[in-house]
Design an enzyme around this catalytic site. Structure first.
Site, PDB file in Angstrom:
ATOM      1  N   GLY A   1       0.763  -1.256  -0.070  1.00  0.00           N
ATOM      2  CA  GLY A   1      -0.149   0.120   0.008  1.00  0.00           C
ATOM      3  C   GLY A   1       0.985   1.411  -0.035  1.00  0.00           C
ATOM      4  O   GLY A   1       2.082   1.162   0.675  1.00  0.00           O
TER       5      GLY A   1
ATOM      6  N   GLY B   1     -10.100  13.822  20.785  1.00  0.00           N
ATOM      7  CA  GLY B   1     -11.169  13.871  22.183  1.00  0.00           C
ATOM      8  C   GLY B   1     -12.232  12.913  21.887  1.00  0.00           C
ATOM      9  O   GLY B   1     -13.467  13.320  22.379  1.00  0.00           O
TER      10      GLY B   1
ATOM     11  N   ARG C   1       0.797  -5.047  -5.066  1.00  0.00           N
ATOM     12  CA  ARG C   1       0.988  -6.010  -4.141  1.00  0.00           C
ATOM     13  C   ARG C   1       1.148  -7.357  -5.168  1.00  0.00           C
ATOM     14  O   ARG C   1       0.347  -7.246  -6.154  1.00  0.00           O
ATOM     15  CB  ARG C   1      -0.410  -6.269  -3.327  1.00  0.00           C
ATOM     16  CG  ARG C   1      -0.691  -5.212  -2.543  1.00  0.00           C
ATOM     17  CD  ARG C   1      -1.771  -5.489  -1.490  1.00  0.00           C
ATOM     18  NE  ARG C   1      -2.393  -4.390  -0.730  1.00  0.00           N
ATOM     19  CZ  ARG C   1      -2.071  -3.750   0.292  1.00  0.00           C
ATOM     20  NH1 ARG C   1      -0.918  -4.109   0.673  1.00  0.00           N
ATOM     21  NH2 ARG C   1      -2.591  -2.600   0.593  1.00  0.00           N
TER      22      ARG C   1
ATOM     23  N   ASP D   1       2.718  -0.445  12.311  1.00  0.00           N
ATOM     24  CA  ASP D   1       2.855  -1.633  13.340  1.00  0.00           C
ATOM     25  C   ASP D   1       4.062  -2.515  13.027  1.00  0.00           C
ATOM     26  O   ASP D   1       4.094  -3.609  13.508  1.00  0.00           O
ATOM     27  CB  ASP D   1       1.476  -2.321  12.824  1.00  0.00           C
ATOM     28  CG  ASP D   1       1.408  -2.800  11.587  1.00  0.00           C
ATOM     29  OD1 ASP D   1       1.819  -2.388  10.565  1.00  0.00           O
ATOM     30  OD2 ASP D   1       0.556  -4.044  11.509  1.00  0.00           O
TER      31      ASP D   1
ATOM     32  N   GLN E   1      -6.805   8.370   3.659  1.00  0.00           N
ATOM     33  CA  GLN E   1      -5.757   8.431   4.792  1.00  0.00           C
ATOM     34  C   GLN E   1      -4.256   7.888   4.277  1.00  0.00           C
ATOM     35  O   GLN E   1      -3.475   8.266   4.800  1.00  0.00           O
ATOM     36  CB  GLN E   1      -5.922   7.461   5.974  1.00  0.00           C
ATOM     37  CG  GLN E   1      -7.320   7.591   6.613  1.00  0.00           C
ATOM     38  CD  GLN E   1      -7.994   6.425   7.477  1.00  0.00           C
ATOM     39  OE1 GLN E   1      -7.650   6.176   8.725  1.00  0.00           O
ATOM     40  NE2 GLN E   1      -8.939   5.705   6.632  1.00  0.00           N
TER      41      GLN E   1
ATOM     42  N   THR F   1       4.485   2.530   5.551  1.00  0.00           N
ATOM     43  CA  THR F   1       3.306   1.870   5.857  1.00  0.00           C
ATOM     44  C   THR F   1       2.317   2.947   6.724  1.00  0.00           C
ATOM     45  O   THR F   1       2.831   3.401   7.661  1.00  0.00           O
ATOM     46  CB  THR F   1       2.870   0.354   6.245  1.00  0.00           C
ATOM     47  OG1 THR F   1       1.455   0.298   6.578  1.00  0.00           O
ATOM     48  CG2 THR F   1       3.761   0.266   7.565  1.00  0.00           C
TER      49      THR F   1
ATOM     50  N   ASP G   1       5.627  -5.186   6.143  1.00  0.00           N
ATOM     51  CA  ASP G   1       6.267  -6.488   6.479  1.00  0.00           C
ATOM     52  C   ASP G   1       5.856  -7.542   5.157  1.00  0.00           C
ATOM     53  O   ASP G   1       6.812  -8.097   5.108  1.00  0.00           O
ATOM     54  CB  ASP G   1       5.793  -6.904   7.760  1.00  0.00           C
ATOM     55  CG  ASP G   1       4.146  -7.049   7.832  1.00  0.00           C
ATOM     56  OD1 ASP G   1       3.503  -6.399   6.887  1.00  0.00           O
ATOM     57  OD2 ASP G   1       3.665  -7.428   8.851  1.00  0.00           O
TER      58      ASP G   1
ATOM     59  N   ALA H   1      15.574  10.411  -0.946  1.00  0.00           N
ATOM     60  CA  ALA H   1      16.679  10.119  -0.243  1.00  0.00           C
ATOM     61  C   ALA H   1      17.497   8.974  -0.610  1.00  0.00           C
ATOM     62  O   ALA H   1      18.905   9.163  -0.678  1.00  0.00           O
ATOM     63  CB  ALA H   1      16.376  10.063   1.098  1.00  0.00           C
TER      64      ALA H   1
ATOM     65  N   ASP I   1       0.213   2.007   8.741  1.00  0.00           N
ATOM     66  CA  ASP I   1      -0.416   1.473   9.721  1.00  0.00           C
ATOM     67  C   ASP I   1       0.571   1.509  11.110  1.00  0.00           C
ATOM     68  O   ASP I   1       0.049   1.367  12.238  1.00  0.00           O
ATOM     69  CB  ASP I   1      -0.444  -0.021   9.664  1.00  0.00           C
ATOM     70  CG  ASP I   1      -1.738  -0.081   8.680  1.00  0.00           C
ATOM     71  OD1 ASP I   1      -2.451   0.725   8.572  1.00  0.00           O
ATOM     72  OD2 ASP I   1      -1.803  -1.268   8.105  1.00  0.00           O
TER      73      ASP I   1
ATOM     74  N   LYS J   1     -24.296  14.945  27.446  1.00  0.00           N
ATOM     75  CA  LYS J   1     -23.612  14.857  26.388  1.00  0.00           C
ATOM     76  C   LYS J   1     -24.358  14.443  25.239  1.00  0.00           C
ATOM     77  O   LYS J   1     -24.970  13.334  25.108  1.00  0.00           O
ATOM     78  CB  LYS J   1     -22.232  14.000  26.541  1.00  0.00           C
ATOM     79  CG  LYS J   1     -20.928  14.533  26.816  1.00  0.00           C
ATOM     80  CD  LYS J   1     -19.993  13.667  26.506  1.00  0.00           C
ATOM     81  CE  LYS J   1     -18.582  14.142  26.957  1.00  0.00           C
ATOM     82  NZ  LYS J   1     -17.590  13.348  26.474  1.00  0.00           N
TER      83      LYS J   1
ATOM     84  N   ARG K   1      -5.809  -2.569   9.619  1.00  0.00           N
ATOM     85  CA  ARG K   1      -6.477  -4.001   9.621  1.00  0.00           C
ATOM     86  C   ARG K   1      -5.997  -5.046  10.823  1.00  0.00           C
ATOM     87  O   ARG K   1      -6.776  -5.577  11.243  1.00  0.00           O
ATOM     88  CB  ARG K   1      -6.007  -4.739   8.252  1.00  0.00           C
ATOM     89  CG  ARG K   1      -6.822  -6.098   7.803  1.00  0.00           C
ATOM     90  CD  ARG K   1      -6.504  -6.195   6.264  1.00  0.00           C
ATOM     91  NE  ARG K   1      -5.201  -5.831   5.918  1.00  0.00           N
ATOM     92  CZ  ARG K   1      -4.941  -5.712   4.603  1.00  0.00           C
ATOM     93  NH1 ARG K   1      -5.825  -5.762   3.627  1.00  0.00           N
ATOM     94  NH2 ARG K   1      -3.410  -5.633   4.351  1.00  0.00           N
TER      95      ARG K   1
HETATM   96  O1  F6P Z   1      -1.378   0.058   4.028  1.00  0.00           O
HETATM   97  C1  F6P Z   1      -2.056  -0.833   4.750  1.00  0.00           C
HETATM   98  C2  F6P Z   1      -3.656  -0.508   4.841  1.00  0.00           C
HETATM   99  O2  F6P Z   1      -3.798   1.008   5.097  1.00  0.00           O
HETATM  100  C3  F6P Z   1      -4.575  -1.368   5.785  1.00  0.00           C
HETATM  101  O3  F6P Z   1      -4.819  -0.629   6.937  1.00  0.00           O
HETATM  102  C4  F6P Z   1      -5.555  -1.468   5.118  1.00  0.00           C
HETATM  103  O4  F6P Z   1      -6.226  -2.653   5.480  1.00  0.00           O
HETATM  104  C5  F6P Z   1      -5.074  -1.756   3.542  1.00  0.00           C
HETATM  105  O5  F6P Z   1      -4.003  -0.971   3.509  1.00  0.00           O
HETATM  106  C6  F6P Z   1      -6.281  -1.534   2.413  1.00  0.00           C
HETATM  107  O6  F6P Z   1      -5.328  -1.581   1.243  1.00  0.00           O
HETATM  108  P1  F6P Z   1      -6.043  -1.852  -0.095  1.00  0.00           P
HETATM  109  O7  F6P Z   1      -7.413  -2.254   0.232  1.00  0.00           O
HETATM  110  O8  F6P Z   1      -5.566  -0.752  -0.839  1.00  0.00           O
HETATM  111  O9  F6P Z   1      -5.278  -3.253  -0.420  1.00  0.00           O
END
Ligand code: F6P
Length: 334
Positions: A22, A197, A83, A141, A266, A137, A114, A33, A139, A225, A183
């Site tokens: 992604g 918040g 991918r 993670d 995002q 990425t 990864d 760089a 994410d 609230k 994910r």
């Molecule tokens: O790059 C990681 C991510 O943002 C995950 O959080 C998300 O599930 C995934 O990409 C979605 O990617 P796509 O739908 O473009 O394969």
């Protein structure tokens, strides 16, 4: 000015660079760089288009310093990404290595997540081909680095969107369920929740209890609230925002609920300063690592220092959200 670094015994003269998986804002800054650092250390650079697919299809292009002019502020990746499930096949990997050797590419920088490092690890183990990874990425993670390229921009994009949704939630006494990416990890969700918040945050790392969430929302209403924001990571085990909103609505039918999925916005946009800086340092670190004779490692930033983590580790472990921060998010939403 860094010391001019060039080991005469280094046999690396031409470095390939690709982006895989992604896209993430800041990948272009990392490409820049890599290209500029390699040229600084007297190497040639070959850009590989479309990730591992480009290695197999020989989509190679020579890159000069000017090839990466003005890309630091651009989202996406000028090299394009993909991918490439075919890369799981060892025969396909053999073709990729043969293509690189034929094109005089001595070493490779892979910018990705990864999954991309798993393919890179295979190239090192099966063919002793020097590869170094740069974590890209949204994410955040990946094990072996405090931050991945793209995360900071992604959370700022989510933050801006949730701030806007808050206006409507407040004006119409609504509860918004906002789904953010992640994910397998709740980094984006947790940071967005603390930063906006939000009233609640649901992440894949911890179980979701719909009854408790409803009790909490009822209690909020008792305290006058009248609106709320619930941030849901897409990988939450109870389902995405749509599913969770439906379950809440069944228990609290008189609540006005709405669902917004932020999705791929995002992943796009001009990278934040933090992402540009991190990508620049990591991209340079990757070239330096190759010239130092390292391979099979990912370059990471830990406490702002470059650290190298073996692909074996970076691929088998995951960074986890800070439980203490997760608890603080709940404390601050009382
Ligand atoms: O790059 C990681 C991510 O943002 C995950 O959080 C998300 O599930 C995934 O990409 C979605 O990617 P796509 O739908 O473009 O394969």
């Amino acid at each position: 000015m860094p010391k001019i670094y060039f080991k005469m015994e280094s046999r690396i003269r031409r470095i390939g660079v690709l982006t895989s998986g992604g896209d993430a804002p800041g990948m272009n800054a990392a490409i820049r760089a890599v290209v500029r650092s390699a040229i600084f250390y007297h190497c040639e650079v070959v850009g590989i288009r479309k990730g591992y697919t480009g290695l197999v299809e020989r989509q190679f292009m020579g890159m000069q310093s000017h090839s990466v002019s003005k890309i630091i502020s651009q989202g996406g990746t000028i090299l394009k990404s993909s991918r490439c499930p075919e890369f799981n096949d060892p025969h396909v990997r053999k073709v990729a290595v043969e293509n690189m050797r034929e094109a005089g590419i001595d070493a490779l920088v892979v910018i990705g997540g990864d999954g991309s490092f798993r393919g890179a690890n295979d190239l090192v183990k099966e063919f002793d081909f020097p590869v170094v990874g740069v974590p890209g990425t949204i994410d955040n993670d990946i094990y072996g680095t405090d931050y991945t390229i793209g995360f900071d921009t992604a959370i700022n994009t989510a933050l801006e969107a949730v701030d806007k949704l808050r206006d409507t939630a407040d004006s119409h006494n609504m509860v918004f369920f906002v789904e953010v990416m992640g994910r397998d990890a709740g980094f984006i969700a947790l940071h967005t929740a603390i930063g906006t918040g939000a009233e609640a945050v649901l992440v894949p790392e911890y179980p979701t209890n719909i009854k408790k969430l409803c009790d909490y929302l009822l209690n909020e209403r008792r305290k006058n609230k009248t609106s709320g924001i619930v941030i849901v990571a897409e990988g939450d085990e109870a389902g995405g925002a749509m599913e969770i909103a439906a379950q809440v609505k069944r228990r609290l039918p008189d609540y006005e609920t709405r669902v917004t999925t932020l999705g791929h916005i995002q992943r796009g946009g001009s990278p934040s300063c933090a992402d540009r800086v991190r990508a620049s340092i990591l991209g340079h670190g990757a070239v330096k690592a190759l010239l130092d004779g390292r391979k099979g490692v990912m370059v990471g930033l830990i406490n702002d220092k470059i650290e190298y983590t073996a692909f074996d580790l970076a691929c088998s472990r995951h960074n986890e959200i800070n439980k203490y921060w997760y608890d603080i998010a709940r404390i601050l939403s009382i």
